[in-house]
Design a protein around this motif. Structure first.
Motif, PDB file in Angstrom:
ATOM      1  N   SER A  79       0.854  -1.172   0.000  1.00  0.00           N
ATOM      2  CA  SER A  79       0.000   0.000   0.000  1.00  0.00           C
ATOM      3  C   SER A  79       0.894   1.227   0.000  1.00  0.00           C
ATOM      4  CB  SER A  79      -0.908   0.003   1.226  1.00  0.00           C
ATOM      5  OG  SER A  79      -1.711   1.166   1.241  1.00  0.00           O
ATOM      6  N   PHE A  80       0.573   2.196  -0.859  1.00  0.00           N
ATOM      7  CA  PHE A  80       1.385   3.400  -0.935  1.00  0.00           C
ATOM      8  C   PHE A  80       0.633   4.498  -1.669  1.00  0.00           C
ATOM      9  CE2 PHE A  80       2.628   0.367  -4.230  1.00  0.00           C
ATOM     10  CZ  PHE A  80       2.466   1.094  -5.396  1.00  0.00           C
ATOM     11  N   TYR A  81       1.232   5.690  -1.681  1.00  0.00           N
ATOM     12  CA  TYR A  81       0.678   6.841  -2.385  1.00  0.00           C
ATOM     13  C   TYR A  81       1.343   6.940  -3.747  1.00  0.00           C
ATOM     14  CZ  TYR A  81      -0.987   8.217   2.221  1.00  0.00           C
ATOM     15  OH  TYR A  81      -1.597   8.240   3.445  1.00  0.00           O
ATOM     16  N   THR A  82       0.559   7.333  -4.734  1.00  0.00           N
ATOM     17  CA  THR A  82       1.090   7.488  -6.082  1.00  0.00           C
ATOM     18  C   THR A  82       0.269   8.557  -6.799  1.00  0.00           C
ATOM     19  OG1 THR A  82       1.770   6.280  -8.069  1.00  0.00           O
ATOM     20  CG2 THR A  82      -0.307   5.599  -7.052  1.00  0.00           C
ATOM     21  N   ASN A  83       0.365   8.600  -8.131  1.00  0.00           N
ATOM     22  CA  ASN A  83      -0.427   9.564  -8.895  1.00  0.00           C
ATOM     23  C   ASN A  83      -1.199   8.849 -10.005  1.00  0.00           C
ATOM     24  OD1 ASN A  83       1.289   9.341 -11.272  1.00  0.00           O
ATOM     25  ND2 ASN A  83       2.783  10.558 -10.143  1.00  0.00           N
ATOM     26  N   GLU A  84      -2.086   9.569 -10.638  1.00  0.00           N
ATOM     27  CA  GLU A  84      -2.969   8.991 -11.654  1.00  0.00           C
ATOM     28  C   GLU A  84      -2.174   8.429 -12.842  1.00  0.00           C
ATOM     29  OE1 GLU A  84      -6.366   7.531 -13.167  1.00  0.00           O
ATOM     30  OE2 GLU A  84      -6.337   8.636 -11.281  1.00  0.00           O
ATOM     31  N   GLN A  85      -1.091   9.102 -13.245  1.00  0.00           N
ATOM     32  CA  GLN A  85      -0.299   8.624 -14.375  1.00  0.00           C
ATOM     33  C   GLN A  85       0.344   7.278 -14.057  1.00  0.00           C
ATOM     34  OE1 GLN A  85       0.040  11.798 -13.065  1.00  0.00           O
ATOM     35  NE2 GLN A  85      -1.204  12.750 -14.663  1.00  0.00           N
ATOM     36  N   TRP A  86       0.916   7.134 -12.854  1.00  0.00           N
ATOM     37  CA  TRP A  86       1.522   5.862 -12.480  1.00  0.00           C
ATOM     38  C   TRP A  86       0.463   4.779 -12.417  1.00  0.00           C
ATOM     39  CZ3 TRP A  86       0.989   2.077  -8.904  1.00  0.00           C
ATOM     40  CH2 TRP A  86       2.012   1.141  -8.848  1.00  0.00           C
ATOM     41  N   LEU A  87      -0.672   5.089 -11.814  1.00  0.00           N
ATOM     42  CA  LEU A  87      -1.746   4.109 -11.689  1.00  0.00           C
ATOM     43  C   LEU A  87      -2.217   3.647 -13.061  1.00  0.00           C
ATOM     44  CD1 LEU A  87      -3.574   2.577  -9.736  1.00  0.00           C
ATOM     45  CD2 LEU A  87      -5.175   4.500  -9.889  1.00  0.00           C
ATOM     46  N   ALA A  88      -2.331   4.559 -14.016  1.00  0.00           N
ATOM     47  CA  ALA A  88      -2.790   4.207 -15.371  1.00  0.00           C
ATOM     48  C   ALA A  88      -1.832   3.224 -16.046  1.00  0.00           C
ATOM     49  CB  ALA A  88      -2.942   5.465 -16.211  1.00  0.00           C
ATOM     50  N   SER A  89      -0.567   3.211 -15.624  1.00  0.00           N
ATOM     51  CA  SER A  89       0.402   2.306 -16.251  1.00  0.00           C
ATOM     52  C   SER A  89       0.309   0.873 -15.717  1.00  0.00           C
ATOM     53  CB  SER A  89       1.822   2.839 -16.062  1.00  0.00           C
ATOM     54  OG  SER A  89       2.228   2.685 -14.711  1.00  0.00           O
ATOM     55  N   CYS A  90      -0.413   0.665 -14.613  1.00  0.00           N
ATOM     56  CA  CYS A  90      -0.478  -0.701 -14.088  1.00  0.00           C
ATOM     57  C   CYS A  90      -1.895  -1.176 -13.778  1.00  0.00           C
ATOM     58  CB  CYS A  90       0.414  -0.867 -12.860  1.00  0.00           C
ATOM     59  SG  CYS A  90      -0.103   0.053 -11.436  1.00  0.00           S
ATOM     60  N   ALA A  91      -2.890  -0.324 -13.894  1.00  0.00           N
ATOM     61  CA  ALA A  91      -4.268  -0.709 -13.601  1.00  0.00           C
ATOM     62  C   ALA A  91      -5.029  -0.994 -14.887  1.00  0.00           C
ATOM     63  CB  ALA A  91      -4.969   0.394 -12.820  1.00  0.00           C
ATOM     64  N   GLU A  92      -5.721  -2.122 -14.912  1.00  0.00           N
ATOM     65  CA  GLU A  92      -6.553  -2.449 -16.067  1.00  0.00           C
ATOM     66  C   GLU A  92      -7.741  -1.490 -16.111  1.00  0.00           C
ATOM     67  OE1 GLU A  92      -7.396  -6.674 -17.262  1.00  0.00           O
ATOM     68  OE2 GLU A  92      -9.402  -6.042 -16.600  1.00  0.00           O
ATOM     69  N   MET A  93      -8.010  -0.972 -17.291  1.00  0.00           N
ATOM     70  CA  MET A  93      -9.136  -0.062 -17.480  1.00  0.00           C
ATOM     71  C   MET A  93     -10.209  -0.766 -18.286  1.00  0.00           C
ATOM     72  SD  MET A  93      -8.313   2.636 -15.901  1.00  0.00           S
ATOM     73  CE  MET A  93      -6.851   3.371 -15.212  1.00  0.00           C
ATOM     74  N   PRO A  94     -11.448  -0.553 -18.049  1.00  0.00           N
ATOM     75  CA  PRO A  94     -11.998   0.285 -16.997  1.00  0.00           C
ATOM     76  C   PRO A  94     -11.933  -0.431 -15.648  1.00  0.00           C
ATOM     77  CG  PRO A  94     -13.791  -0.764 -18.189  1.00  0.00           C
ATOM     78  CD  PRO A  94     -12.504  -1.172 -18.871  1.00  0.00           C
ATOM     79  N   ALA A  95     -12.226   0.315 -14.593  1.00  0.00           N
ATOM     80  CA  ALA A  95     -12.235  -0.248 -13.243  1.00  0.00           C
ATOM     81  C   ALA A  95     -13.352  -1.285 -13.125  1.00  0.00           C
ATOM     82  CB  ALA A  95     -12.452   0.866 -12.224  1.00  0.00           C
ATOM     83  N   ILE A  96     -13.143  -2.300 -12.283  1.00  0.00           N
ATOM     84  CA  ILE A  96     -14.191  -3.296 -12.074  1.00  0.00           C
ATOM     85  C   ILE A  96     -15.203  -2.817 -11.029  1.00  0.00           C
ATOM     86  CG2 ILE A  96     -12.870  -5.294 -12.840  1.00  0.00           C
ATOM     87  CD1 ILE A  96     -12.159  -5.906  -9.971  1.00  0.00           C
ATOM     88  N   TYR A  97     -14.846  -1.734 -10.326  1.00  0.00           N
ATOM     89  CA  TYR A  97     -15.800  -1.095  -9.396  1.00  0.00           C
ATOM     90  C   TYR A  97     -15.492   0.391  -9.396  1.00  0.00           C
ATOM     91  CZ  TYR A  97     -17.688   0.813  -5.097  1.00  0.00           C
ATOM     92  OH  TYR A  97     -18.356   1.617  -4.202  1.00  0.00           O
ATOM     93  N   ILE A  98     -16.543   1.227  -9.481  1.00  0.00           N
ATOM     94  CA  ILE A  98     -16.423   2.670  -9.345  1.00  0.00           C
ATOM     95  C   ILE A  98     -17.517   3.128  -8.392  1.00  0.00           C
ATOM     96  CG2 ILE A  98     -16.545   4.921 -10.490  1.00  0.00           C
ATOM     97  CD1 ILE A  98     -15.602   3.521 -13.054  1.00  0.00           C
ATOM     98  N   ARG A  99     -17.127   3.833  -7.350  1.00  0.00           N
ATOM     99  CA  ARG A  99     -18.112   4.327  -6.395  1.00  0.00           C
ATOM    100  C   ARG A  99     -18.911   5.457  -6.995  1.00  0.00           C
ATOM    101  NH1 ARG A  99     -16.642   7.363  -1.167  1.00  0.00           N
ATOM    102  NH2 ARG A  99     -15.071   5.762  -0.958  1.00  0.00           N
ATOM    103  N   ASN A 100     -20.190   5.456  -6.741  1.00  0.00           N
ATOM    104  CA  ASN A 100     -21.082   6.520  -7.189  1.00  0.00           C
ATOM    105  C   ASN A 100     -20.566   7.831  -6.611  1.00  0.00           C
ATOM    106  OD1 ASN A 100     -23.157   8.381  -7.427  1.00  0.00           O
ATOM    107  ND2 ASN A 100     -24.742   6.845  -7.156  1.00  0.00           N
ATOM    108  N   PRO A 101     -20.364   8.880  -7.437  1.00  0.00           N
ATOM    109  CA  PRO A 101     -19.802  10.155  -6.941  1.00  0.00           C
ATOM    110  C   PRO A 101     -20.588  10.776  -5.795  1.00  0.00           C
ATOM    111  CG  PRO A 101     -19.954  10.164  -9.331  1.00  0.00           C
ATOM    112  CD  PRO A 101     -20.633   8.911  -8.868  1.00  0.00           C
ATOM    113  N   GLY A 102     -21.860  10.500  -5.665  1.00  0.00           N
ATOM    114  CA  GLY A 102     -22.659  11.068  -4.588  1.00  0.00           C
ATOM    115  C   GLY A 102     -22.520  10.314  -3.270  1.00  0.00           C
ATOM    116  N   THR A 103     -21.845   9.160  -3.281  1.00  0.00           N
ATOM    117  CA  THR A 103     -21.698   8.356  -2.076  1.00  0.00           C
ATOM    118  C   THR A 103     -20.478   8.845  -1.294  1.00  0.00           C
ATOM    119  OG1 THR A 103     -22.555   6.492  -3.318  1.00  0.00           O
ATOM    120  CG2 THR A 103     -21.498   6.000  -1.224  1.00  0.00           C
ATOM    121  N   PRO A 104     -20.625   9.067   0.031  1.00  0.00           N
ATOM    122  CA  PRO A 104     -19.474   9.549   0.817  1.00  0.00           C
ATOM    123  C   PRO A 104     -18.376   8.523   0.922  1.00  0.00           C
ATOM    124  CG  PRO A 104     -21.433   9.294   2.212  1.00  0.00           C
ATOM    125  CD  PRO A 104     -21.826   8.948   0.808  1.00  0.00           C
TER     126      PRO A 104
END
Length: 189
Positions: free
Chosen positions: A164-189
């Motif tokens: 577990s660590f902190y990173t940025n969107e560009q790094w994540l895009a290089s190792c995460a399969e798109m699209p996400a298999i789960y996306i939280r509804n933006p209105g959900t806290p």
């Protein structure tokens, strides 16, 4: 100052003061006391267990091999006896203080991620490979992403957090399969 008071109190009581613990030992003690008995049910669904042997990976505990200036990740077997017997000394070791600070937040990250992706870098060992079948993501301010990698460990028969660590969107895009298999509804806290 607290150390001085501890020594003064021990002297006044006529007892031997217990040795002070290094920051890594304190973090391990807190981790095993508060997190290791837990098993978190996630949205995948998977039940993720916290085990003592995952601690070095979660805080990026490292040491230098004899005669080398390079830092290498520590294997559990190397530090287990000292950590379990509360005799660990951080001399010759280092960890990521940010990961130590965020250790307990992994529980919230697993329970309430913003996204979950499959990890494209999971597989055989090689530079850039990160063990973990899934990546749980929390989106933070200033383009920062907080990630946790989970995998079902066949040897243990349990799902665990491998890193577990902190990173940025560009790094994540290089190792995460798109699209996400789960996306939280933006209105959900």
């Amino acid at each position: 100052m607290a150390n001085d008071f501890r020594l003064e109190l021990a002297t006044a009581l006529g007892i031997q003061a217990a040795p002070s613990l290094c920051a890594i030992q304190v973090a391990y003690n807190t981790y095993t006391r508060k997190m290791c008995p837990l098993a978190i049910d996630t949205l995948l669904p998977e039940t993720v267990c916290f085990l003592p042997e995952n601690f070095p990976h979660l805080v990026k505990l490292q040491t230098q091999l004899s005669g080398s200036t390079n830092w290498v990740n520590v294997k559990w077997g190397l530090v287990a006896p000292q950590l379990e017997q509360v005799t660990f000394s951080d001399t010759g070791y280092r960890c990521d203080p940010r990961r130590v600070h965020a250790l307990h937040g992994i529980l919230h990250l697993l329970r309430r991620p913003h996204r979950i992706h499959r990890n494209l870098r999971h597989g055989s060992r090689a530079p850039g490979i990160i063990r973990g079948e899934h990546i749980y993501v929390r989106i933070l301010p200033k383009n920062e992403q907080w990630v946790a990698f989970t995998l079902f460990d066949k040897r243990l028969g349990k799902s665990v957090v491998t890193s577990s660590f902190y990173t940025n969107e560009q790094w994540l895009a290089s190792c995460a399969e798109m699209p996400a298999i789960y996306i939280r509804n933006p209105g959900t806290p």
